[in-house]
Enzyme design. Structure first.
Site, PDB file in Angstrom:
ATOM      1  N   LYS A  39      13.729  -0.441  34.080  1.00 49.50           N
ATOM      2  CA  LYS A  39      12.624  -0.682  33.151  1.00 49.50           C
ATOM      3  C   LYS A  39      11.325  -0.010  33.628  1.00 49.50           C
ATOM      4  CE  LYS A  39      14.501  -5.048  31.408  1.00 49.50           C
ATOM      5  NZ  LYS A  39      14.160  -6.435  30.979  1.00 49.50           N
ATOM      6  N   TYR A  50      16.615  -4.290  21.118  1.00 51.61           N
ATOM      7  CA  TYR A  50      16.538  -5.733  21.383  1.00 51.61           C
ATOM      8  C   TYR A  50      16.616  -6.565  20.098  1.00 51.61           C
ATOM      9  CZ  TYR A  50      15.444  -5.266  26.382  1.00 51.61           C
ATOM     10  OH  TYR A  50      15.505  -5.034  27.731  1.00 51.61           O
ATOM     11  N   ASN A  72      10.927  -7.336  34.836  1.00 49.93           N
ATOM     12  CA  ASN A  72      12.011  -7.737  35.747  1.00 49.93           C
ATOM     13  C   ASN A  72      12.920  -6.566  36.146  1.00 49.93           C
ATOM     14  OD1 ASN A  72      13.398  -7.517  33.371  1.00 49.93           O
ATOM     15  ND2 ASN A  72      14.393  -9.517  33.475  1.00 49.93           N
ATOM     16  N   HIS A 126      17.724  -4.059  33.202  1.00 48.83           N
ATOM     17  CA  HIS A 126      18.496  -4.711  32.137  1.00 48.83           C
ATOM     18  C   HIS A 126      19.969  -4.378  32.349  1.00 48.83           C
ATOM     19  CE1 HIS A 126      19.967  -5.852  28.153  1.00 48.83           C
ATOM     20  NE2 HIS A 126      20.635  -4.711  28.182  1.00 48.83           N
ATOM     21  N   GLU A 176      25.422  -1.046  23.269  1.00 45.19           N
ATOM     22  CA  GLU A 176      24.230  -0.561  23.984  1.00 45.19           C
ATOM     23  C   GLU A 176      24.431   0.847  24.530  1.00 45.19           C
ATOM     24  OE1 GLU A 176      22.588  -4.952  25.386  1.00 45.19           O
ATOM     25  OE2 GLU A 176      23.095  -3.479  26.903  1.00 45.19           O
TER      26      GLU A 176
HETATM   27  P1  CMP Z   1      16.774  -8.308  29.479  1.00 44.78           P
HETATM   28  O1  CMP Z   1      18.028  -8.479  30.259  1.00 44.78           O
HETATM   29  O2  CMP Z   1      16.265  -6.939  29.324  1.00 44.78           O
HETATM   30  O3  CMP Z   1      16.967  -8.949  28.013  1.00 44.78           O
HETATM   31  C1  CMP Z   1      15.895  -9.513  27.278  1.00 44.78           C
HETATM   32  C2  CMP Z   1      14.616  -9.548  28.047  1.00 44.78           C
HETATM   33  O4  CMP Z   1      13.586 -10.348  27.547  1.00 44.78           O
HETATM   34  C3  CMP Z   1      14.888 -10.106  29.427  1.00 44.78           C
HETATM   35  O5  CMP Z   1      15.618  -9.168  30.182  1.00 44.78           O
HETATM   36  C4  CMP Z   1      13.467 -10.411  29.916  1.00 44.78           C
HETATM   37  O6  CMP Z   1      12.904  -9.357  30.672  1.00 44.78           O
HETATM   38  C5  CMP Z   1      12.667 -10.512  28.626  1.00 44.78           C
HETATM   39  N1  CMP Z   1      11.945 -11.762  28.535  1.00 44.78           N
HETATM   40  C6  CMP Z   1      10.617 -11.856  28.466  1.00 44.78           C
HETATM   41  N2  CMP Z   1      10.243 -13.136  28.382  1.00 44.78           N
HETATM   42  C7  CMP Z   1      11.376 -13.880  28.415  1.00 44.78           C
HETATM   43  C8  CMP Z   1      11.654 -15.276  28.368  1.00 44.78           C
HETATM   44  N3  CMP Z   1      10.671 -16.177  28.275  1.00 44.78           N
HETATM   45  N4  CMP Z   1      12.939 -15.671  28.426  1.00 44.78           N
HETATM   46  C9  CMP Z   1      13.943 -14.750  28.514  1.00 44.78           C
HETATM   47  N5  CMP Z   1      13.730 -13.412  28.556  1.00 44.78           N
HETATM   48  C10 CMP Z   1      12.461 -12.994  28.519  1.00 44.78           C
END
Ligand code: CMP
Length: 139
Positions: free
Chosen positions: A10, A50, A113, A116, A127
């Site tokens: 990311k 998403y 984070n 993904h 995906e």
């Molecule tokens: P990802 O695995 O990319 O899939 C969805 C993303 O939403 C997740 O990682 C998080 O980085 C993001 N996200 C942001 N806020 C939240 C939240 N409160 N709960 C879950 N996912 C979140």
């Protein structure tokens, strides 16, 4: 059984020059990179990727963040690749991520984070097709 899964490094990780460090953890865990590229999504492309999270309160922020800078997308192949890569990433919220995981090492918060990974084999196929044609995948 050999599986393929999608990995996204990311914007928070690419921006901090952690692409190599993340890929090192991926490759050392036995996941093989069979396709890779760097790109920057538009907000529309992030929204499409998403789409399953459209109703969630964090959807707009997530899309804005995901198109805020370049990302690296990679296709990983191994036996049980989906679960193996999810285990390597660690919990979505880095506060809950275990030692030795990518998110424990590099993630800044639940949004920033660092990585993904597809959550199922079915979603992995969707995906992967979002970013790669078959011609761009090897092996
Ligand atoms: P990802 O695995 O990319 O899939 C969805 C993303 O939403 C997740 O990682 C998080 O980085 C993001 N996200 C942001 N806020 C939240 C939240 N409160 N709960 C879950 N996912 C979140």
């Amino acid at each position: 059984m050999a599986e393929r899964t999608l990995c996204i490094i990311k914007p928070d990780a690419v921006e901090r020059n952690l692409t190599g460090a993340v890929l090192k953890m991926v490759q050392e865990s036995g996941l093989k990179v069979v396709g890779i590229k760097m790109l920057q999504m538009s907000e529309q492309q992030a929204g499409g990727f998403y789409a399953v999270h459209k109703a969630r309160p964090f959807f707009e922020d997530l899309c804005r963040f995901m198109c805020s800078g370049p990302i690296v997308v990679a296709v990983l192949e191994a036996d049980n690749a989906v679960k193996r890569y999810r285990d390597l990433m660690g919990a979505t919220n880095p506060a809950n991520a275990a030692e030795g995981t990518i998110r424990k090492a590099y993630a800044q918060n639940i949004e920033r984070n660092s990585v993904h990974g597809s959550d199922s084999l079915e979603n992995a196929a969707i995906e992967i097709a979002y970013f790669f044609s078959n011609l761009e995948l090897v092996g």
